[in-house]
Every structure is written in C-alpha cells, then in structure tokens.
Design an enzyme around this catalytic site. Structure first.
Site, PDB file in Angstrom:
ATOM      1  CG  HIS A  22      17.753 -17.493   2.581  1.00 25.75           C
ATOM      2  ND1 HIS A  22      17.918 -18.832   2.874  1.00 25.75           N
ATOM      3  CD2 HIS A  22      16.818 -17.049   3.457  1.00 25.75           C
ATOM      4  CE1 HIS A  22      17.131 -19.170   3.880  1.00 25.75           C
ATOM      5  NE2 HIS A  22      16.454 -18.103   4.264  1.00 25.75           N
TER       6      HIS A  22
ATOM      7  CG  ASP B 271       7.206 -16.898  10.784  1.00 23.93           C
ATOM      8  OD1 ASP B 271       8.371 -17.222  11.047  1.00 23.93           O
ATOM      9  OD2 ASP B 271       6.862 -16.467   9.657  1.00 23.93           O
ATOM     10  CG  ASN B 272      10.612 -16.262  13.461  1.00 22.01           C
ATOM     11  OD1 ASN B 272      10.780 -17.349  12.915  1.00 22.01           O
ATOM     12  ND2 ASN B 272      10.938 -15.118  12.897  1.00 22.01           N
TER      13      ASN B 272
ATOM     14  CG  ASN C 295       8.806 -20.560  10.359  1.00 21.59           C
ATOM     15  OD1 ASN C 295       9.543 -19.746  10.887  1.00 21.59           O
ATOM     16  ND2 ASN C 295       8.160 -20.283   9.243  1.00 21.59           N
TER      17      ASN C 295
ATOM     18  CG  HIS D 217      14.771 -16.488   6.976  1.00 19.70           C
ATOM     19  ND1 HIS D 217      14.536 -17.530   6.117  1.00 19.70           N
ATOM     20  CD2 HIS D 217      13.597 -16.248   7.607  1.00 19.70           C
ATOM     21  CE1 HIS D 217      13.266 -17.906   6.220  1.00 19.70           C
ATOM     22  NE2 HIS D 217      12.686 -17.142   7.117  1.00 19.70           N
TER      23      HIS D 217
ATOM     24  CD  GLU E  59      11.371 -14.434   9.548  1.00 22.41           C
ATOM     25  OE1 GLU E  59      10.494 -15.310   9.492  1.00 22.41           O
ATOM     26  OE2 GLU E  59      12.381 -14.570  10.260  1.00 22.41           O
TER      27      GLU E  59
ATOM     28  CG  ASN F 229      11.947 -20.286   8.688  1.00 25.72           C
ATOM     29  OD1 ASN F 229      11.980 -19.450   9.581  1.00 25.72           O
ATOM     30  ND2 ASN F 229      11.035 -20.268   7.729  1.00 25.72           N
TER      31      ASN F 229
HETATM   32 CA   LIG Z   1      10.531 -17.688  10.485  1.00 27.82          CA
END
Ligand SMILES: [Ca+2]
Ligand SMILES: [Ca+2]
Length: 354
Positions: A133, A268-269, A223, A114, A53, A167
């Site tokens: 998480h 996203d990232n 995010n 994450h 991720e 996140n």
């Molecule tokens: Ca992310």
C-alpha cells in the site's frame, strides 16, 4: 409544514443511526473477553516489534513474515519506518528472524506490506507476492527469492483498477492469483458508513495478465484467502461477518460457495496445515479493542483450528488465546512440523511448539 417534515426526517435519521451504532456495538464483540489457551514452550520472536500481519511457509520450513503494515484506523508503533519482510528458518533449534534485503527498482521507503503468498514455479524458483500500500493505494509486488543471498529481487509491480483496498492474495500460477478487496470505499468516512450500515460490497477478484474478474461477491469484508492442499477449494475469511467461506474453484477460475462456517470471532488471515489440511485462522476476539487501542486494556489474540473442513460438521477448536498481555491483535498462524508461528497487525510475533 416544511420544517415539520425536516424535523421528522432528522429525528428518523438520528434514530436509525443510533440503532445501527447499538447494533454495531454488539457486532464488534465490544464486551467479549477471551479465556487463555497457551501451548507449551512459547516465546516472542526477537526483532519483530511492529507487526507480522501475514506469514507463509515454504515446504522446506523457511517462513516469510510481512511486517510494518500501516492501515487506516489501526495502530502502528513506527509510522515513519518502512515495512519489511522477515525470514525465519523453522528447522533451526532456536529460529531467529532476519530482515530480507530487497534489490531491484523498487521504492523501499514506501513499502507497506500486507497479505503475502508464496508461489513455486515448475523450475522450483520461489516467488513471493506481496500486497503493498504505497501512499495507501493497492499494488501487488512480485519478488524472486534468492535463498543463498537471503534476499528478494523485485521483478514487477501489478496495478489494476479493480485491485483496490486489497487485503490478501493467494497465487496459483505465474501472475495468476485471487485477491480480496476488504472494503468497497477507500475514503475513511465512507468506510465507516460501509461498516455501520453493514454493506456487503466487498469481493474476491481473479487476476491474470489476460483476464481480471470478480469471482465471488457479497461479503461484509473479504480478508484472508488461501487454497486447500489439492488446490480444489478456496477458503475465505469474511472478517466483519465473523465467518469462513468454503468455495469450489472451477477450471475457468470462477468460485461457487459450498458452505459458510460461523466462528463468533473476527477471522483475519487463513493458512492450511500441510500435514492435515486443517484451516488455521488468526482472529481478533474483540474488534472494539482493536480499533480503539488502549495499552491498559489491549486487543487480545486468538487462533482457531478448523478440522474436517469439507465434512457436514467441521470441528472448531482454540489453539491459542490471550487477552493481549503477551500478543495483541493476532492476524495469522502458520504451522510447520509441530511448530506454530503467530503474527499480528502491529504488535509482535509468537513462536510455540504444539
Ligand atoms: Ca489480513
Ligand atoms: Ca496470505
């Protein structure tokens, strides 16, 4: 009369929900397909099968990769396996991924990593901060990296009532970081409502042992987060709004928004190319395919480069795009000396030469 009012209210509610669902279908790029773009010399990384991720790379070329994320509503091919952190040395001719051993009083069975962020202290000690998480709660784990032993020593777990649905993080000082909260609600049904009603209740938090505060808010789903090379600006991906926010960082850690860059795809990232200062965004071209996973028609991958970030006209170009035949659900891309490493929510990781 009462029944008539009730029926009218029911009809109006159903019409409202129907309209929101139709709107949602458009918003999540249900019908979007990607045109392939592939750099030369790409290959999948052996050993990474269940997600990558987030990726952060040390100035020396050592890359950390978080793997095995379990996230409500998204696929995971190894639900019983705890998450891992992989290490790759991008200076090697054929870099290989190795799992980092973890020591210290830390429950490895519950590890669900994450977003990650490297922090290098003044004495050159390398720390890896990891959003975790356990039991679907959110904590931030601090590890010390032992380069010789290729291991992580767990030092501390950070919890706070405002560290909810975290996140990603970006660490800027010892135990000082920005963190994103991607949803306001934590209940699956309420998250769904939050999405269909397009509520903008997500925020960026500043955390330090002395002070914890919300420093930017009003996002559909905050995010990925990172900073510019000079640490003056913070870059944030609002994944649900398909945009990147450029914010100025102040001495008191507050953030003020300078501009929003619309992308048309779900960023996203984010990482920064250390050589150019460009932003690299790992994106989901079609969120429908991500949330309703079908191996016959899998979610694709897309990596964008954003140049001249602070100028009047930032330039957005596509570095990589694939319909899912090679790489599914890309979340991140990070570069080191002409090489690029791309990660995914639950799938593999791809390495290419640019
Ligand atoms: Ca992310
Ligand atoms: Ca990150």
């Amino acid at each position: 009369m009462g029944r008539l009012v009730a029926l009218t209210l029911l009809g109006a509610s159903l019409a409202f929900i129907g309209a929101r669902l139709l709107d949602l279908r458009e918003r999540i790029n249900t019908f979007r397909e990607v045109e392939p773009v592939e750099p030369q010399n790409c290959h999948l990384i052996e050993g990474i099968e269940n997600g990558s991720e987030d990726i952060d790379i040390l100035p020396s070329g050592l890359a950390f990769i978080s793997s095995g994320l379990k996230y409500p509503g998204l696929p995971n091919f190894a639900p019983d396996e705890p998450g891992k952190i992989f290490l790759m040395d991008l200076n090697e001719q054929n870099p290989r991924a190795q799992v980092l051993k973890i020591s210290g009083g830390f429950d490895k069975e519950l590890f669900n990593p994450h977003g990650i962020s490297i922090f290098i202290d003044k004495d050159h000690t390398v720390y890896l901060y990891v959003v975790n998480h356990p039991h679907m709660k959110s904590t931030v784990e601090i590890f010390k990296f032992e380069e010789q032993e290729r291991s992580l020593i767990h030092l501390k777990t950070i919890k706070h009532e405002l560290l909810v649905s975290v996140n990603d993080i970006v660490v800027l000082g010892p135990e000082q970081f920005y963190a994103t909260r991607d949803h306001y609600f934590t209940n699956f049904f309420l998250i769904f409502l939050e999405i269909i009603l397009d509520l903008h209740w997500s925020y960026v938090l500043f955390y330090s042992p002395k002070e914890v505060k919300v420093v930017a808010e009003g996002f559909a789903s905050a995010n990925g987060i990172t900073v510019s090379s000079d640490q003056k600006y913070v870059y944030l991906a609002d994944v649900a709004a398909k945009s990147i926010h450029i914010m100025e960082k102040h001495d008191n850690w507050d953030l003020t928004q300078l501009k929003v860059i619309q992308l048309g795809t779900f960023a996203d990232n984010l990482t920064v190319d250390p050589a150019t200062g460009d932003i690299l965004a790992g994106c989901h071209p079609n969120a429908m395919k991500l949330f309703f996973y079908n191996p016959e028609d899998p979610p694709g991958s897309e990596v964008l480069r954003i140049q001249h970030v602070l100028s009047e006209k930032p330039r957005v170009s596509t570095l990589y795009a694939n319909n899912g035949s090679v790489l599914q659900g890309s979340t991140v891309a990070s570069v080191y000396q002409g090489k690029i490493l791309m990660g995914t929510v639950f799938h593999k990781a791809l390495y290419c030469e640019l």
